[in-house]
Design an enzyme around this catalytic site. Structure first.
Site, PDB file in Angstrom:
ATOM      1  CB  SER A  83      -0.907   0.025   1.222  1.00 14.45           C
ATOM      2  OG  SER A  83      -1.700  -1.137   1.288  1.00 14.45           O
TER       3      SER A  83
HETATM    4  N1  SAH Z   1      -1.436  -3.822   3.300  1.00 12.35           N
HETATM    5  C1  SAH Z   1      -0.775  -4.631   2.310  1.00 12.35           C
HETATM    6  C2  SAH Z   1      -1.558  -4.509   1.023  1.00 12.35           C
HETATM    7  C3  SAH Z   1      -1.495  -5.714   0.189  1.00 12.35           C
HETATM    8  S1  SAH Z   1      -2.547  -5.655  -1.237  1.00 12.35           S
HETATM    9  C4  SAH Z   1       0.656  -4.130   2.129  1.00 12.35           C
HETATM   10  O1  SAH Z   1       0.899  -2.979   2.456  1.00 12.35           O
HETATM   11  O2  SAH Z   1       1.509  -4.866   1.648  1.00 12.35           O
HETATM   12  C5  SAH Z   1      -3.991  -6.500  -0.665  1.00 12.35           C
HETATM   13  C6  SAH Z   1      -3.792  -7.881  -0.106  1.00 12.35           C
HETATM   14  O3  SAH Z   1      -5.074  -8.425   0.171  1.00 12.35           O
HETATM   15  C7  SAH Z   1      -3.096  -8.860  -1.045  1.00 12.35           C
HETATM   16  O4  SAH Z   1      -2.016  -9.448  -0.393  1.00 12.35           O
HETATM   17  C8  SAH Z   1      -4.183  -9.889  -1.350  1.00 12.35           C
HETATM   18  O5  SAH Z   1      -3.694 -11.203  -1.543  1.00 12.35           O
HETATM   19  C9  SAH Z   1      -5.045  -9.800  -0.106  1.00 12.35           C
HETATM   20  N2  SAH Z   1      -6.405 -10.288  -0.290  1.00 12.35           N
HETATM   21  C10 SAH Z   1      -7.217 -10.136  -1.353  1.00 12.35           C
HETATM   22  N3  SAH Z   1      -8.390 -10.751  -1.132  1.00 12.35           N
HETATM   23  C11 SAH Z   1      -8.317 -11.327   0.101  1.00 12.35           C
HETATM   24  C12 SAH Z   1      -9.209 -12.118   0.875  1.00 12.35           C
HETATM   25  N4  SAH Z   1     -10.425 -12.443   0.460  1.00 12.35           N
HETATM   26  N5  SAH Z   1      -8.776 -12.534   2.084  1.00 12.35           N
HETATM   27  C13 SAH Z   1      -7.549 -12.225   2.552  1.00 12.35           C
HETATM   28  N6  SAH Z   1      -6.671 -11.491   1.857  1.00 12.35           N
HETATM   29  C14 SAH Z   1      -7.042 -11.037   0.643  1.00 12.35           C
END
Ligand code: SAH
Length: 225
Positions: free
Chosen positions: A74
């Site tokens: 993010s």
């Molecule tokens: N806060 C994280 C953002 C990652 S992007 C960072 O700063 O690195 C969003 C994340 O949500 C991804 O890793 C994706 O795999 C996860 N995601 C998407 N759908 C999901 C679900 N249904 N349950 C759990 N995680 C999920």
């Protein structure tokens, strides 16, 4: 700081890092992030350890960056803003995070609240995030490989819930798992049309605040090996 810890924190990053990091904090402040604790935690959290080494030199830009598997770490502004919204009414002890990803938001949160419970659907991302938090000695986080649409019912209720992927609708399970007075920060929408929302469990029902347009990867269905 111990020498070894210092080496870990500065691995793969040039001498300009401290200045670059200060510039990022200044920028977040100018863009309206006002919670001093949040700014301080972002200042000291080594974001370059949460991206691929090839991207480490861009880690203190205020931008999302790829972390593989079509996912992104993010944007620092979003991490700061969402953390600040969660903490707006005072300290929190139990926070559920949906979408661990690189673990960067997790690491920031873990320094701001008592305990973090973090759910991720992609196992390899979760494993890597776990390693990073251990390396940084952030121990108040428990991870779960699963589907964030379901939350983590066994450990509910939570004083705060943060979702770092955009949901087409607010998942009912997450509303159900909010403690009285609990706060849910979640991007809602799809494609280009996404709004950041703050939902609070009031004595009766829920209040909702729409906080403006955002851009996140989608909240998908089901865990993935
Ligand atoms: N806060 C994280 C953002 C990652 S992007 C960072 O700063 O690195 C969003 C994340 O949500 C991804 O890793 C994706 O795999 C996860 N995601 C998407 N759908 C999901 C679900 N249904 N349950 C759990 N995680 C999920």
């Amino acid at each position: 700081m111990a020498r070894e810890q210092d080496d870990i924190l500065h691995r793969g990053i040039g001498m300009t890092s401290q200045r670059t990091r200060e510039r990022l904090i200044q920028r977040l402040y100018e863009e309206g992030v006002s919670n001093a604790k949040v700014l301080e935690v972002i200042r000291r959290t080594p974001r370059h350890l949460f991206v691929d080494e090839a991207l480490a030199h861009r880690a203190y830009e205020d931008t999302a960056l790829p972390i593989g598997h079509n996912q992104t770490i993010s944007q620092p502004y979003m991490v700061a803003r969402m953390s600040e919204l969660l903490l707006e009414a005072g300290p929190l002890d139990k926070v559920l995070e949906i979408g661990t990803g690189s673990g960067y938001q997790t690491a920031v949160l873990s320094q701001l609240v008592e305990r973090v419970f973090s759910v991720e659907r992609i196992k390899v991302l979760q494993d890597r995030a776990k390693e990073r938090l251990t390396e940084l000695n952030l121990r108040n986080v428990v991870f779960r490989w699963g589907d964030g649409w379901e939350g983590w019912p066994a450990l509910a209720p939570y004083n705060g819930i943060i979702v770092t992927a955009v949901a087409t609708d607010v998942p009912q399970a997450l509303l159900d798992q909010l403690a009285p007075g609990g706060r849910l920060v979640i991007p809602v929408g799809s494609g280009e049309v996404q709004q950041l929302m703050l939902i609070i469990r009031e004595e009766q029902g829920f209040s909702r605040r729409v906080l403006g347009a955002v851009r996140f990867v989608p909240l998908l269905n089901g865990p993935l090996a």
